[in-house]
Scaffold this motif. Structure first.
Motif, PDB file in Angstrom:
ATOM      1  N   GLU A  26       0.838  -1.201   0.000  1.00 27.19           N
ATOM      2  CA  GLU A  26       0.000   0.000   0.000  1.00 27.19           C
ATOM      3  C   GLU A  26       0.874   1.253   0.000  1.00 27.19           C
ATOM      4  OE1 GLU A  26      -3.049   1.965   3.117  1.00 27.19           O
ATOM      5  OE2 GLU A  26      -3.553  -0.087   2.505  1.00 27.19           O
ATOM      6  N   GLU A  27       0.619   2.127  -0.969  1.00 26.80           N
ATOM      7  CA  GLU A  27       1.348   3.383  -1.077  1.00 26.80           C
ATOM      8  C   GLU A  27       0.346   4.546  -1.056  1.00 26.80           C
ATOM      9  OE1 GLU A  27       3.544   6.233  -4.256  1.00 26.80           O
ATOM     10  OE2 GLU A  27       2.582   4.380  -4.891  1.00 26.80           O
ATOM     11  N   ASN A  28       0.434   5.349   0.009  1.00 24.18           N
ATOM     12  CA  ASN A  28      -0.491   6.495   0.164  1.00 24.18           C
ATOM     13  C   ASN A  28      -1.955   6.077   0.006  1.00 24.18           C
ATOM     14  OD1 ASN A  28       1.685   8.281   0.514  1.00 24.18           O
ATOM     15  ND2 ASN A  28       1.898   8.563  -1.709  1.00 24.18           N
ATOM     16  N   GLY A  29      -2.290   4.957   0.634  1.00 23.02           N
ATOM     17  CA  GLY A  29      -3.671   4.495   0.618  1.00 23.02           C
ATOM     18  C   GLY A  29      -4.085   3.766  -0.637  1.00 23.02           C
ATOM     19  N   LYS A  30      -3.166   3.585  -1.579  1.00 26.46           N
ATOM     20  CA  LYS A  30      -3.488   2.916  -2.838  1.00 26.46           C
ATOM     21  C   LYS A  30      -2.701   1.613  -2.946  1.00 26.46           C
ATOM     22  CE  LYS A  30      -3.692   3.721  -7.825  1.00 26.46           C
ATOM     23  NZ  LYS A  30      -3.386   4.687  -8.925  1.00 26.46           N
ATOM     24  N   PHE A  81       5.327   0.244   2.940  1.00 30.28           N
ATOM     25  CA  PHE A  81       6.076   0.917   1.878  1.00 30.28           C
ATOM     26  C   PHE A  81       7.059   1.938   2.447  1.00 30.28           C
ATOM     27  CE2 PHE A  81       6.327   4.574  -1.083  1.00 30.28           C
ATOM     28  CZ  PHE A  81       6.949   3.940  -2.158  1.00 30.28           C
ATOM     29  N   VAL A  82       8.256   1.972   1.870  1.00 28.29           N
ATOM     30  CA  VAL A  82       9.284   2.946   2.255  1.00 28.29           C
ATOM     31  C   VAL A  82       9.482   3.968   1.141  1.00 28.29           C
ATOM     32  CG1 VAL A  82      11.689   3.292   2.930  1.00 28.29           C
ATOM     33  CG2 VAL A  82      10.457   1.264   3.718  1.00 28.29           C
TER      34      VAL A  82
END
Length: 493
Positions: free
Chosen positions: A109-113, A150-151
């Motif tokens: 998950e990246e920024n809620g996506k 995620f980083v």
């Protein structure tokens, strides 16, 4: 009566099978080369223990399913095994025993996506447990925390040294103790791409330039444009595999057309500091036409650093595993192309887990786990002791190696070096001669000669004094007397 004979025959067969050597049942030859490049067959250093297939594993109570064209694997600091299951767009994580699935990473998950992978080709885990995935067809390196969060991305490198419109397609990834990221990218011939811990492109590393002869340089100057266009393109060599040792030195395998050097050890400046050994060969098979049914030099696709200066190379062409020590000596060779356990169809990656060596086959979608034999263990331990400076402690191990393989040149050299360190130069000369090590034999001979002179210097000096005295007596007394006697005889006559 017939049944009794059958049972006896069955029992005899079982006994013979139990006493036969493991080498008798291997689907590949194990060998090395002598000083003259002759092939010497050896006991097996490693034997196939088991094969890991996706169909044999379960995840959350359901079958995991077959791996699909997997391309890479690596061991994490906690001992777990990460597999880049490329065709299935996922990373599969096994426990340290390589029997149970700990997790399957197919998204993050990246920024809620929710983001997914597209042909993840390479995988690496840092000392801190941070995961780096070469998400090839998404043109990026995905960096995830140990918990899967995620980083950052490493993507879209920008630099004046990159061609305009360059498309970043990472294939292999590795990371050092300072979190510098090393990437082998598709169609990138300038070298290994290096990124800072923040993900910024900092330049190329370890570029291998192809040497052009003086004649070729002259011809390119006088040739027409059309003639030059037909000439061979002289571009740097492409890297194929990468690993980082405990000191931050980068081991990188590369395509090698002449079969002499298919691996490099790069220092922080990107300079190759690897030792090539007495033969100068770090390219796999030395004799191309007589090994297996495949002509041409070995095609090395991956490298793994294994502690104490030992590293192994994986040959795509013949399915061989070549292992070297820190001095560039070839320790042993095993493996092959085939369909039996212990051989491969399309070897893609190699890794060490504990005392096991793992080879990933992308076509068979399997991982073969090789177990260390007594022969392999003795060599590995002896080389490790020598690497640590304990030459004398390695002697009993080398002697055991000679019991199993009496013409092993490396064992003879190891014992010879130990005797040389201990000051027993005469024994050192014996073993170093058997090991065909001219360099150290010369050292032992000079020391033996100096010891001989030192131990017998009084006799030598006494002999010289006596010899000088005899010469003086001859010149001053005996010779004149003979001359006078001769003159008197002539007068009398």
């Amino acid at each position: 009566m017939k049944m009794k004979r059958f049972l006896c025959l069955l029992l005899l067969t079982a006994v013979l099978a139990g006493t036969a050597g493991a080498d008798d049942f291997l689907p590949y030859d194990c060998y090395n080369y002598d000083h003259w490049n002759n092939i010497l067959y050896t006991p097996a250093p490693y034997v196939p223990g088991r094969m890991i297939l996706g169909t044999d594993l379960t995840w959350q109570g359901e079958p995991l399913g077959s791996f699909r064209t997997p391309q890479d694997l690596c061991e994490a600091p906690d001992g777990s095994l990460y597999i880049a299951d490329t065709g299935n767009n996922r990373i599969v994580v096994l426990d340290s025993g390589m029997k149970s699935v700990l997790k399957v990473i197919d998204s993050f998950e990246e920024n809620g996506k929710v983001q997914t992978f597209n042909a993840p080709y390479g995988v690496a885990v840092s000392e801190k447990g941070v995961l780096y995935i070469a998400d090839s067809q998404n043109r990026r390196i995905v960096v995830l925390n140990p918990d899967g969060s995620f980083v950052k991305y490493v993507q879209n490198p920008k630099s004046e040294v990159l061609d305009e419109g360059y498309v970043f397609t990472p294939l292999r990834v590795s990371v050092d103790y300072a979190d510098r990221v090393y990437v082998i990218a598709q169609n990138m011939f300038q070298g290994i791409m290096v990124f800072s811990a923040e993900g910024n492109f900092t330049g190329f590393f370890g570029t291998i330039s192809v040497k052009i002869s003086l004649w070729e340089k002259f011809w390119r100057k006088i040739a027409t444009k059309e003639e030059r266009s037909k000439q061979m393109l002289f571009i740097p060599t492409e890297f194929t595999g990468i690993d980082v040792d405990d000191e931050g030195f980068v081991y990188a395998s590369n395509k090698d057309t002449d079969g002499l050097q298919a691996v490099r050890r790069l220092n922080p400046k990107g300079e190759d500091v690897i030792k090539k050994g007495p033969t100068g060969n770090l390219g796999g098979d030395r004799v191309f036409g007589s090994v297996g049914n495949y002509s041409g030099p070995s095609q090395i696709v991956d490298v793994v650093y294994r502690d104490h200066g030992i590293y192994s190379l994986l040959d795509f062409r013949r399915g061989r595993v070549f292992t070297y020590d820190h001095e560039g000596n070839l320790l042993y060779i095993f493996g092959g192309i085939g369909s039996q356990m212990g051989t491969f169809r399309m070897p893609a990656a190699i890794e060490q887990v504990g005392k096991h060596l793992l080879v990933l086959d992308s076509q068979q979608a399997s991982i073969t786990v090789f177990d260390e034999t007594d022969y392999g263990r003795l060599i590995n331990e002896a080389v490790s002791l020598r690497f640590s400076g304990d030459e004398s402690l390695a002697v009993p191990l080398w002697q055991e190696v000679l019991r199993l393989d009496e013409i092993n040149e490396l064992a003879n050299t190891g014992i010879g070096k130990a005797y040389l360190s201990a000051g027993d130069n005469e024994k050192a000369m014996t073993y170093l001669r058997r090991g065909m090590n001219r360099e150290y034999y010369s050292v032992a001979f000079k020391r033996w000669r100096n010891d001989l002179l030192r131990d017998n210097i009084s006799w030598v000096l006494s002999g010289l004094i006596v010899l000088i005295a005899l010469i003086v007596i001859w010149k001053k007394v005996i010779k004149p007397r003979r001359a006078n006697a001769g003159r008197k005889e002539r007068k009398t006559a």
